[in-house]
Design a protein around this motif. Sequence first.
Motif, PDB file in Angstrom:
ATOM      1  N   VAL A  11     101.597 -93.856-118.023  1.00  0.00           N
ATOM      2  CA  VAL A  11     101.083 -94.299-119.318  1.00  0.00           C
ATOM      3  C   VAL A  11     102.152 -95.056-120.094  1.00  0.00           C
ATOM      4  O   VAL A  11     101.872 -96.037-120.780  1.00  0.00           O
ATOM      5  CB  VAL A  11     100.570 -93.091-120.126  1.00  0.00           C
ATOM      6  N   ALA A  12     103.400 -94.614-119.958  1.00  0.00           N
ATOM      7  CA  ALA A  12     104.499 -95.265-120.661  1.00  0.00           C
ATOM      8  C   ALA A  12     104.897 -96.605-120.048  1.00  0.00           C
ATOM      9  O   ALA A  12     105.709 -97.324-120.622  1.00  0.00           O
ATOM     10  CB  ALA A  12     105.714 -94.335-120.681  1.00  0.00           C
ATOM     11  N   GLY A  13     104.341 -96.951-118.893  1.00  0.00           N
ATOM     12  CA  GLY A  13     104.607 -98.257-118.302  1.00  0.00           C
ATOM     13  C   GLY A  13     105.720 -98.303-117.283  1.00  0.00           C
ATOM     14  O   GLY A  13     106.158 -99.383-116.901  1.00  0.00           O
ATOM     15  N   HIS A  14     106.160 -97.130-116.795  1.00  0.00           N
ATOM     16  CA  HIS A  14     107.275 -97.107-115.842  1.00  0.00           C
ATOM     17  C   HIS A  14     106.833 -97.096-114.389  1.00  0.00           C
ATOM     18  O   HIS A  14     107.640 -97.413-113.503  1.00  0.00           O
ATOM     19  CB  HIS A  14     108.168 -95.884-116.100  1.00  0.00           C
ATOM     20  N   LEU A  15     105.607 -96.707-114.076  1.00  0.00           N
ATOM     21  CA  LEU A  15     105.218 -96.626-112.666  1.00  0.00           C
ATOM     22  C   LEU A  15     103.732 -96.873-112.482  1.00  0.00           C
ATOM     23  O   LEU A  15     102.938 -96.759-113.415  1.00  0.00           O
ATOM     24  CB  LEU A  15     105.616 -95.277-112.061  1.00  0.00           C
ATOM     25  N   ARG A  16     103.371 -97.218-111.245  1.00  0.00           N
ATOM     26  CA  ARG A  16     101.984 -97.321-110.809  1.00  0.00           C
ATOM     27  C   ARG A  16     101.891 -96.755-109.394  1.00  0.00           C
ATOM     28  O   ARG A  16     102.722 -97.076-108.529  1.00  0.00           O
ATOM     29  CB  ARG A  16     101.486 -98.770-110.807  1.00  0.00           C
ATOM     30  N   HIS A  17     100.882 -95.904-109.144  1.00  0.00           N
ATOM     31  CA  HIS A  17     100.584 -95.427-107.801  1.00  0.00           C
ATOM     32  C   HIS A  17      99.638 -96.438-107.149  1.00  0.00           C
ATOM     33  O   HIS A  17      98.643 -96.834-107.749  1.00  0.00           O
ATOM     34  CB  HIS A  17      99.912 -94.056-107.838  1.00  0.00           C
ATOM     35  N   VAL A  18      99.934 -96.835-105.911  1.00  0.00           N
ATOM     36  CA  VAL A  18      99.198 -97.914-105.262  1.00  0.00           C
ATOM     37  C   VAL A  18      98.864 -97.535-103.830  1.00  0.00           C
ATOM     38  O   VAL A  18      99.700 -96.964-103.116  1.00  0.00           O
ATOM     39  CB  VAL A  18     100.033 -99.225-105.275  1.00  0.00           C
ATOM     40  N   ARG A  19      97.633 -97.810-103.431  1.00  0.00           N
ATOM     41  CA  ARG A  19      97.231 -97.721-102.019  1.00  0.00           C
ATOM     42  C   ARG A  19      97.214 -99.133-101.466  1.00  0.00           C
ATOM     43  O   ARG A  19      96.529-100.003-101.978  1.00  0.00           O
ATOM     44  CB  ARG A  19      95.847 -97.085-101.895  1.00  0.00           C
ATOM     45  N   CYS A  20      97.981 -99.364-100.408  1.00  0.00           N
ATOM     46  CA  CYS A  20      98.151-100.695 -99.848  1.00  0.00           C
ATOM     47  C   CYS A  20      97.780-100.693 -98.373  1.00  0.00           C
ATOM     48  O   CYS A  20      98.218 -99.816 -97.617  1.00  0.00           O
ATOM     49  CB  CYS A  20      99.601-101.152-100.026  1.00  0.00           C
ATOM     50  N   ARG A  21      96.966-101.649 -97.976  1.00  0.00           N
ATOM     51  CA  ARG A  21      96.579-101.770 -96.575  1.00  0.00           C
ATOM     52  C   ARG A  21      97.534-102.737 -95.882  1.00  0.00           C
ATOM     53  O   ARG A  21      97.694-103.882 -96.309  1.00  0.00           O
ATOM     54  CB  ARG A  21      95.143-102.272 -96.459  1.00  0.00           C
ATOM     55  N   VAL A  22      98.158-102.268 -94.816  1.00  0.00           N
ATOM     56  CA  VAL A  22      99.148-103.077 -94.111  1.00  0.00           C
ATOM     57  C   VAL A  22      98.731-103.226 -92.653  1.00  0.00           C
ATOM     58  O   VAL A  22      98.054-102.375 -92.084  1.00  0.00           O
ATOM     59  CB  VAL A  22     100.557-102.442 -94.201  1.00  0.00           C
ATOM     60  N   GLU A  23      99.134-104.345 -92.079  1.00  0.00           N
ATOM     61  CA  GLU A  23      98.859-104.637 -90.676  1.00  0.00           C
ATOM     62  C   GLU A  23     100.177-104.606 -89.916  1.00  0.00           C
ATOM     63  O   GLU A  23     101.109-105.347 -90.222  1.00  0.00           O
ATOM     64  CB  GLU A  23      98.230-106.030 -90.536  1.00  0.00           C
ATOM     65  N   THR A  24     100.270-103.703 -88.941  1.00  0.00           N
ATOM     66  CA  THR A  24     101.474-103.608 -88.119  1.00  0.00           C
ATOM     67  C   THR A  24     101.072-103.468 -86.662  1.00  0.00           C
ATOM     68  O   THR A  24     100.266-102.594 -86.313  1.00  0.00           O
ATOM     69  CB  THR A  24     102.341-102.399 -88.531  1.00  0.00           C
ATOM     70  N   LEU A  25     101.641-104.329 -85.829  1.00  0.00           N
ATOM     71  CA  LEU A  25     101.402-104.280 -84.381  1.00  0.00           C
ATOM     72  C   LEU A  25      99.915-104.291 -84.049  1.00  0.00           C
ATOM     73  O   LEU A  25      99.434-103.581 -83.167  1.00  0.00           O
ATOM     74  CB  LEU A  25     102.066-103.033 -83.778  1.00  0.00           C
ATOM     75  N   GLY A  26      99.167-105.104 -84.809  1.00  0.00           N
ATOM     76  CA  GLY A  26      97.748-105.238 -84.554  1.00  0.00           C
ATOM     77  C   GLY A  26      96.901-104.093 -85.058  1.00  0.00           C
ATOM     78  O   GLY A  26      95.691-104.068 -84.810  1.00  0.00           O
TER      79      GLY A  26
END
Length: 322
Positions: free
Chosen positions: A91-106
Amino acid sequence: MATQQISSALRAPAPSRPYRQARTGYGKRSAPDQRPAAPDDFALLPERERYVAGYVDHLPDGAAMDIKSLAKDLPLYGQMAIGTALRALAVAGHLRHVRCRVETLGQSRWVTRTYWSRTARDNEWWQAHLAGEADAPPGPPSAPSVAACPPAVPQQRTTTGPAPDGAPSPAYVALARLGRVDPRLGLSAGDCAALERLASEWFARGVDADYLTRALTCGLPDRIGSPVGFVRRRLTDKIPARLPDTSAPAAPDKPARRLLVECAECGHPGPADALPDGLCRPCRADSPAVATARGGDTEAGPPAERDVHALVGSLRNLMRTP
């Protein structure tokens, strides 16, 4: 009028052993363009949040930032207190939790990252930065992109065939494991069977067991009288939106990158612009810190008009309960 004193108590401890490392692709990600570290970086935060922020700020990229790991490294506070502190820091602007989809080795997989900024940022900055991260190739954190493009959404599954040879379905297994994650949500075999259809609808909308578990176990009350009733309510109220099938092959020279911000309270994912202060709409409405930062108004102003320092200051007397 009393003069506010900035306390220097409870300085973050210097670890006596190596930092806990998150699995590859997970963990802390530092935001760019931060001011140099200074002793008063988090002076306006309440004591607990200042203590946690000071420790997190010294963690290297890739270090574990989940609640359990931080609670083990910071023995002054338990998991509930650490979770509350991380929510306040979002809330104070220091962090965000993120789900990220990544492609590795197909192979495609979802990873959970926590983007951290020593300098408190407003919502517009976070939206621009995370929009750039959604299009950036895998690697170190990149600078925020000037042209914001909307983050993509998870591809929806088209089939959810039955489990082979009479084995329990993924939905049933995810429900059965809830009690191992948190004893307050322990379900019997009959409870799992009764809730299996509701949980299967989540899987049919493109989520996996890890996402389902996080959504059901985040932000639990201290006591749960009826675990089956509580889980049924969350399965009904928090079911993800049904997404249109927009699957298309990615261009060979630009692999698809997908990124969703997680609500710091309940774990519900969404585009960065839909989660101001790192909170989804229901959790934001219930947040006393956000309500006080608005000055009692019923409508929040545009992100650009909000004073980050005023928001940080409002947390001092509001985040004292675990």
